[in-house]
Each structure stands twice: as C-alpha cells, then as structure tokens.
Design an enzyme around this catalytic site. Structure first.
Site, PDB file in Angstrom:
ATOM      1  N   ASN A   7      53.567  48.708  12.728  1.00  0.00           N
ATOM      2  CA  ASN A   7      52.651  47.703  13.044  1.00  0.00           C
ATOM      3  C   ASN A   7      50.964  48.253  13.487  1.00  0.00           C
ATOM      4  OD1 ASN A   7      51.249  45.292  14.149  1.00  0.00           O
ATOM      5  ND2 ASN A   7      53.013  44.429  15.186  1.00  0.00           N
ATOM      6  N   ARG A 110      53.280  45.542   8.926  1.00  0.00           N
ATOM      7  CA  ARG A 110      52.875  44.589   9.091  1.00  0.00           C
ATOM      8  C   ARG A 110      51.520  44.450   8.174  1.00  0.00           C
ATOM      9  NH1 ARG A 110      49.703  42.395  14.416  1.00  0.00           N
ATOM     10  NH2 ARG A 110      48.962  40.702  13.667  1.00  0.00           N
ATOM     11  N   HIS A 198      48.787  35.735  12.319  1.00  0.00           N
ATOM     12  CA  HIS A 198      49.886  35.692  13.376  1.00  0.00           C
ATOM     13  C   HIS A 198      51.137  35.066  12.851  1.00  0.00           C
ATOM     14  CE1 HIS A 198      46.894  35.345  16.973  1.00  0.00           C
ATOM     15  NE2 HIS A 198      47.279  36.455  16.746  1.00  0.00           N
ATOM     16  N   HIS A 226      50.520  30.789  19.939  1.00  0.00           N
ATOM     17  CA  HIS A 226      50.480  32.290  19.957  1.00  0.00           C
ATOM     18  C   HIS A 226      49.236  32.626  20.872  1.00  0.00           C
ATOM     19  CE1 HIS A 226      51.319  36.431  18.821  1.00  0.00           C
ATOM     20  NE2 HIS A 226      49.832  36.431  19.311  1.00  0.00           N
ATOM     21  N   GLY A 228      47.649  35.281  22.770  1.00  0.00           N
ATOM     22  CA  GLY A 228      47.443  36.666  23.332  1.00  0.00           C
ATOM     23  C   GLY A 228      46.129  37.162  23.680  1.00  0.00           C
ATOM     24  N   ASN A 229      45.750  38.189  23.118  1.00  0.00           N
ATOM     25  CA  ASN A 229      44.258  38.727  23.071  1.00  0.00           C
ATOM     26  C   ASN A 229      43.757  37.895  21.764  1.00  0.00           C
ATOM     27  OD1 ASN A 229      43.977  40.548  25.072  1.00  0.00           O
ATOM     28  ND2 ASN A 229      45.069  41.954  24.042  1.00  0.00           N
ATOM     29  N   ARG A 259      36.959  36.974  21.497  1.00  0.00           N
ATOM     30  CA  ARG A 259      36.294  36.411  20.002  1.00  0.00           C
ATOM     31  C   ARG A 259      36.108  34.788  20.559  1.00  0.00           C
ATOM     32  NH1 ARG A 259      41.583  37.471  16.279  1.00  0.00           N
ATOM     33  NH2 ARG A 259      42.105  39.277  17.534  1.00  0.00           N
ATOM     34  N   ASP A 301      40.518  39.862  29.748  1.00  0.00           N
ATOM     35  CA  ASP A 301      41.967  39.853  30.373  1.00  0.00           C
ATOM     36  C   ASP A 301      41.965  38.477  31.441  1.00  0.00           C
ATOM     37  OD1 ASP A 301      44.424  40.124  31.873  1.00  0.00           O
ATOM     38  OD2 ASP A 301      44.240  42.203  30.874  1.00  0.00           O
ATOM     39  N   GLY A 349      51.178  37.235  25.329  1.00  0.00           N
ATOM     40  CA  GLY A 349      50.830  37.460  26.614  1.00  0.00           C
ATOM     41  C   GLY A 349      50.300  36.302  27.521  1.00  0.00           C
ATOM     42  N   ILE A 350      49.352  35.498  27.152  1.00  0.00           N
ATOM     43  CA  ILE A 350      49.334  34.429  28.094  1.00  0.00           C
ATOM     44  C   ILE A 350      50.181  33.193  28.024  1.00  0.00           C
ATOM     45  CG2 ILE A 350      47.482  32.452  28.153  1.00  0.00           C
ATOM     46  CD1 ILE A 350      45.303  34.357  27.121  1.00  0.00           C
ATOM     47  N   GLU A 352      53.551  33.441  27.505  1.00  0.00           N
ATOM     48  CA  GLU A 352      54.596  33.804  28.177  1.00  0.00           C
ATOM     49  C   GLU A 352      54.554  34.017  29.415  1.00  0.00           C
ATOM     50  OE1 GLU A 352      56.352  37.345  26.356  1.00  0.00           O
ATOM     51  OE2 GLU A 352      55.635  36.495  24.346  1.00  0.00           O
ATOM     52  N   ASN A 353      53.237  34.378  30.089  1.00  0.00           N
ATOM     53  CA  ASN A 353      53.113  34.843  31.624  1.00  0.00           C
ATOM     54  C   ASN A 353      52.148  33.665  32.434  1.00  0.00           C
ATOM     55  OD1 ASN A 353      54.611  37.374  31.546  1.00  0.00           O
ATOM     56  ND2 ASN A 353      53.020  37.816  29.953  1.00  0.00           N
ATOM     57  N   GLU A 402      57.731  40.148  17.234  1.00  0.00           N
ATOM     58  CA  GLU A 402      57.051  40.151  15.915  1.00  0.00           C
ATOM     59  C   GLU A 402      57.702  41.649  15.167  1.00  0.00           C
ATOM     60  OE1 GLU A 402      53.098  40.145  17.903  1.00  0.00           O
ATOM     61  OE2 GLU A 402      52.676  39.430  15.762  1.00  0.00           O
TER      62      GLU A 402
HETATM   63  P1  ADP Z   1      47.896  41.263  22.007  1.00  0.00           P
HETATM   64  O1  ADP Z   1      47.496  39.886  21.313  1.00  0.00           O
HETATM   65  O2  ADP Z   1      46.770  42.511  22.216  1.00  0.00           O
HETATM   66  O3  ADP Z   1      49.320  41.496  21.588  1.00  0.00           O
HETATM   67  P2  ADP Z   1      49.100  40.128  24.164  1.00  0.00           P
HETATM   68  O4  ADP Z   1      50.067  39.288  23.824  1.00  0.00           O
HETATM   69  O5  ADP Z   1      49.678  41.238  25.184  1.00  0.00           O
HETATM   70  O6  ADP Z   1      48.101  40.895  23.695  1.00  0.00           O
HETATM   71  O7  ADP Z   1      48.442  39.207  25.590  1.00  0.00           O
HETATM   72  C1  ADP Z   1      47.398  39.853  26.275  1.00  0.00           C
HETATM   73  C2  ADP Z   1      46.798  38.628  27.274  1.00  0.00           C
HETATM   74  O8  ADP Z   1      48.014  38.472  27.903  1.00  0.00           O
HETATM   75  C3  ADP Z   1      45.703  39.046  28.047  1.00  0.00           C
HETATM   76  O9  ADP Z   1      44.686  37.904  28.178  1.00  0.00           O
HETATM   77  C4  ADP Z   1      46.304  39.220  29.581  1.00  0.00           C
HETATM   78  O10 ADP Z   1      45.706  38.669  30.627  1.00  0.00           O
HETATM   79  C5  ADP Z   1      47.322  38.147  29.187  1.00  0.00           C
HETATM   80  N1  ADP Z   1      48.384  38.378  30.402  1.00  0.00           N
HETATM   81  C6  ADP Z   1      49.615  39.203  30.277  1.00  0.00           C
HETATM   82  N2  ADP Z   1      50.063  39.282  31.413  1.00  0.00           N
HETATM   83  C7  ADP Z   1      49.815  38.143  32.217  1.00  0.00           C
HETATM   84  C8  ADP Z   1      50.162  37.493  33.389  1.00  0.00           C
HETATM   85  N3  ADP Z   1      51.220  37.984  34.079  1.00  0.00           N
HETATM   86  N4  ADP Z   1      49.407  36.326  33.838  1.00  0.00           N
HETATM   87  C9  ADP Z   1      48.509  35.907  33.140  1.00  0.00           C
HETATM   88  N5  ADP Z   1      47.943  36.275  31.790  1.00  0.00           N
HETATM   89  C10 ADP Z   1      48.736  37.811  31.421  1.00  0.00           C
END
Ligand code: ADP
Length: 426
Positions: A7, A110, A198, A226, A228-229, A259, A301, A349-350, A352-353, A402
């Site tokens: 990937n 990928r 994605h 989805h 994430g970044n 972006r 972030d 990332g966002i 899920e968390n 993925e």
């Molecule tokens: P990528 O698209 O590069 O794979 P990720 O899926 O890892 O990225 O997502 C990165 C984003 O997830 C960042 O904005 C980060 O702040 C956010 N993130 C990761 N962990 C947490 C958390 N515990 N709380 C809030 N945001 C989070």
C-alpha cells in the site's frame, strides 16, 4: 495461502503479509468469500517505510505477530533500494516469517487510479501496467509509485501473480448524472469526470456493516464516512456505490486534514490571477495548506484542535465547525441520493476515534429518526452499533481494514483465474 499486500503513498510505504493457512487452497471449487475468515486476521508481518521524518532518509519499522520488531534508518531516497531491503526482512533476520520469496502465493497492490476502464481488481500484465502508467496523468503522485512497487515485486518475486486493487473501482458504477461535471462535454470525453476514491475502505465497511447488522448487503441503504487525513463519503444501495464526495481527484468534497475539499472554482481563477501565484503554489495551497490546518493555522491533526477548543481558541473551533458543517451537508446530499437511510458508518482515524465529531454530525439527523446512544458513543466503540435501540437508522463504528480488503480481492482474483482455467480444460 500467503498474500503480500503493498500500500504505497507518496512518501510512505505500508506492506503486510497475511497467512491464510494451507487448507484454503484445497477448497478452490467453492465460493471464495465462503472460504475466507469472517473477520480480518492479524497479518503475520507488517512493515512501514516513512520518508517524511528526516529529508533523504527512510525510516523502516518491521514487526511480526510473534512480537519481533526491527527498525532502521537508511540514507536513501531510492524507493527500489529501500523497499527491496524492507521486503528482505520477510525471510532474513529476526523478523523472518517465510523461508524464501517463493513462499508468497500472490501479491496485491493498492493502485490509486484505475480510470473508467477498471471496474474491478485486475491480475497485473503488460496491459494493466500500461493503463496505470497512462492514468498517471490523473494521479501524478500515486500511480507512478504504484508502478514502481509492481516493478520491484516483479524483480524480487518473479512468476508470482500480482493484482492491482484500484481505489476507484468501487465507484465504477456511478451513473452519468453523478459522474458528469457541468463543463463542456468534450472534457468529459477526455476523462474529466468524477471517479471517487478510498474504494477499498468503503467496500470493506459495506461488507462489515452487513455482517454486524446481520443483513444482506443488497437490502441496505448505507452511508460510509471515511474520515482520516483524507475524508470521503460513499452512498451505497443494493451493494453498489451510487454517489460519493471525492471526484476527479481526492481533493473534492469534505474538508480534510490539509485539503480544502470543494470550493468555488471562481476562487481558483481569482488566485491564479494574482502576480505571486502559479499552478504549483496553488496545488500546494489546496492540497497541503488548507483544510483543518488552513483554517486553524495550527494543525491538520484533529486531536490538538479538540484540545485547543477546551482552552477557548476560537480559530480551532471554527475549523471544527466548518468540518462538521460540510460533513453534515454532504451526508444530507447522500441521503437524498439514496432516497432513505438504514445505517451510517464512521471509519478511519477521526471516524473511529472522535466521539465528538460523531455526536455533532448525528445531532442534525434526528429528524430521520436517527438517535445516537451518547454513552455507547463515548465508550471507544469499535465494530459495533452505537444507535439507541429505538433508532430508525443504525450508527456503526467500524475499524477499516484496507489491507485485508486488498488481500480479499487477491483471493477472489486467484479463485476466478483458477475457475477460468478449469473451464478451459473441461
Ligand atoms: P490516514 O488517512 O492518513 O490513514 P488516519 O485514518 O490515521 O489517516 O486518520 C488521521 C486522523 O485521525 C487525524 O486527523 C487524527 O487527528 C485523527 N485521530 C486519530 N486518533 C484520534 C483520536 N483519538 N481522537 C480524535 N482524532 C483522532
């Protein structure tokens, strides 16, 4: 069966090896999906190469399911040299998990852009490589690094089949009304249309959502978020993606880490007319200096931004308000495309968390009968339903996998190839 997954990003390279055990190969007559594990197994070997920390240096981290760990910094920007060294840790040193390169059965890559031509994954041959090279015009950063990865694997693993798993393929069934931009049609004919990205993550979440809800994917109207970044949505009906937020490039749609997402194209014209602006600067501004980072002036972030709101920083609050507003309005657009909604999935990332983002997003969809269980939402949910029992729309948090989705695609491609051969011989 041992499946190696590559990937590649512009300045990183993730790789992993799945070992599905020997017996799977012997049951190839049956449906491939039926023979794969129901949930993603842990890879037996994982490697990450990162060129972003120290200019001209590659940082390599390798770990195995046994708990072995190997890290190294190499002074090299030469992708082939670094990846060759990284892959050699599969069979040499303390992270070795196979005897030699021939132990690998199939390799999945990928590939970011498959254009309109590739509606599913493809076994890599000269035509597929040429198509990936031709599509580099649309994905100038990614498709060339994908091709480099393929060439490296051809060298290290000669005669082992390789599969291209396209990020765009999941969106290949978008209708002309969805994929056509309202610009002179000759440009659409030249390939300037919406493709969506994605795809492997949205596809994985579709299947996992159906599994968690114990429903047939064909009976579900889903929105997968989805976040994430990079951030994108997919509207899925009858198992197919019918709308998505990313377009000709992964720049369209939602606000992302760096972006801009969609903006008035008139802004681009205005900026390009400024004496100190050129195309490369504008590219950097929109792809690397905008989004959460651009508005907050602080970070791409989300975590420090959430922390700064608590300290009363108005600029970070604005960044998150814009992010959530855009997310809600695009979800609204996806609901309209679907004509209803059974479940919404948060992933990456966002998604899920960040409980706060899920809560703020869902708040405005109560009129659909969507009710979030606030307690469940706060309890770091993974692969579960966080809607209240009486909610008419389910809300799922799914850990995206993925790489496993790429491995599943390899498995399916291999099975299809075997069946074709058997048919030809019978
Ligand atoms: P990528 O698209 O590069 O794979 P990720 O899926 O890892 O990225 O997502 C990165 C984003 O997830 C960042 O904005 C980060 O702040 C956010 N993130 C990761 N962990 C947490 C958390 N515990 N709380 C809030 N945001 C989070």
């Amino acid at each position: 069966m041992k499946i190696l997954v590559l990937n590649a990003g512009s300045s990183s390279q993730k790789s992993c090896l799945y070992d599905l055990g020997g017996d799977l190969q012997d049951n190839s007559q049956d449906s491939p999906a039926g023979k794969l594990p129901d949930t993603a197994p842990a890879p037996i070997w994982e490697a990450m190469v990162d060129w972003t920390h120290h200019q001209g240096f590659a940082e390599i981290t390798v770990k195995t399911h046994r708990g072995d760990r190997w890290t190294m910094e190499i002074e090299s920007s030469d992708r082939a040299e670094v990846i060759t060294k990284t892959l050699a840790t599969l069979w040499t040193g303390e992270t070795a998990v196979i005897a030699d390169p021939t132990a690998i059965n199939i390799i999945g890559h990928r590939v970011v852009h498959g254009g309109a031509k590739y509606r599913e994954s493809a076994i890599i041959n000269a035509d597929v490589k040429q198509a990936i090279a031709d599509l580099a015009a649309f994905a100038p950063v990614h498709n060339p690094v994908n091709l480099a990865g393929i060439a490296i694997c051809e060298h290290i693993f000669p005669n082992i089949p390789q599969v291209a798993v396209f990020d765009t393929a999941f969106h290949a069934h978008l209708s002309p009304a969805v994929y056509t931009y309202a610009i002179p049609y000759k440009y659409t004919e030249q390939g300037i249309r919406r493709y969506g990205f994605h795809g492997t993550s949205h596809q994985y979440c579709r299947d996992r959502a159906a599994q968690i809800l114990q429903r047939d994917v064909k009976d579900l109207r889903l929105i997968t978020c989805h976040l994430g970044n990079g951030c994108s949505l997919a509207a899925i009906r009858d198992g197919q993606c019918i709308d998505t937020t990313m377009g000709f490039t992964p720049l369209e749609g939602l606000v992302m880490g760096t972006r801009s997402g969609s903006i008035d194209a008139g802004i681009l014209l205005h900026l390009l007319r400024q004496p100190d602006m050129d195309v490369d600067k504008l590219d950097r501004l929109l792809n690397r200096e905008s989004g959460l980072l651009g508005i907050s002036g602080m970070s791409a972030d989300l975590r420090p931004l959430i922390a700064a709101i608590a300290e009363g920083n108005p600029q970070t609050k604005l960044a998150i308000d814009v992010f959530v507003h855009r997310l809600r309005s695009h979800i609204g657009a996806m609901v309209a495309s679907l004509g209803g909604l059974d479940a919404i999935v948060f992933t990456a990332g966002i998604g899920e968390n960040a409980a706060i983002i899920r809560a703020l997003t869902c708040e405005n969809f109560e009129f659909l009968g969507l009710h979030l269980d606030q307690q469940l939402n706060e309890q770091r949910p993974i692969d579960c339903d966080i809607a209240t029992a009486d909610s008419q729309v389910r809300v799922l948090v799914i850990h995206t996998q993925e790489d496993w989705e790429i491995a599943r695609e390899c498995w399916s491609a291999e099975e299809k190839g075997k069946r074709k051969k058997e048919k030809a011989n019978s």
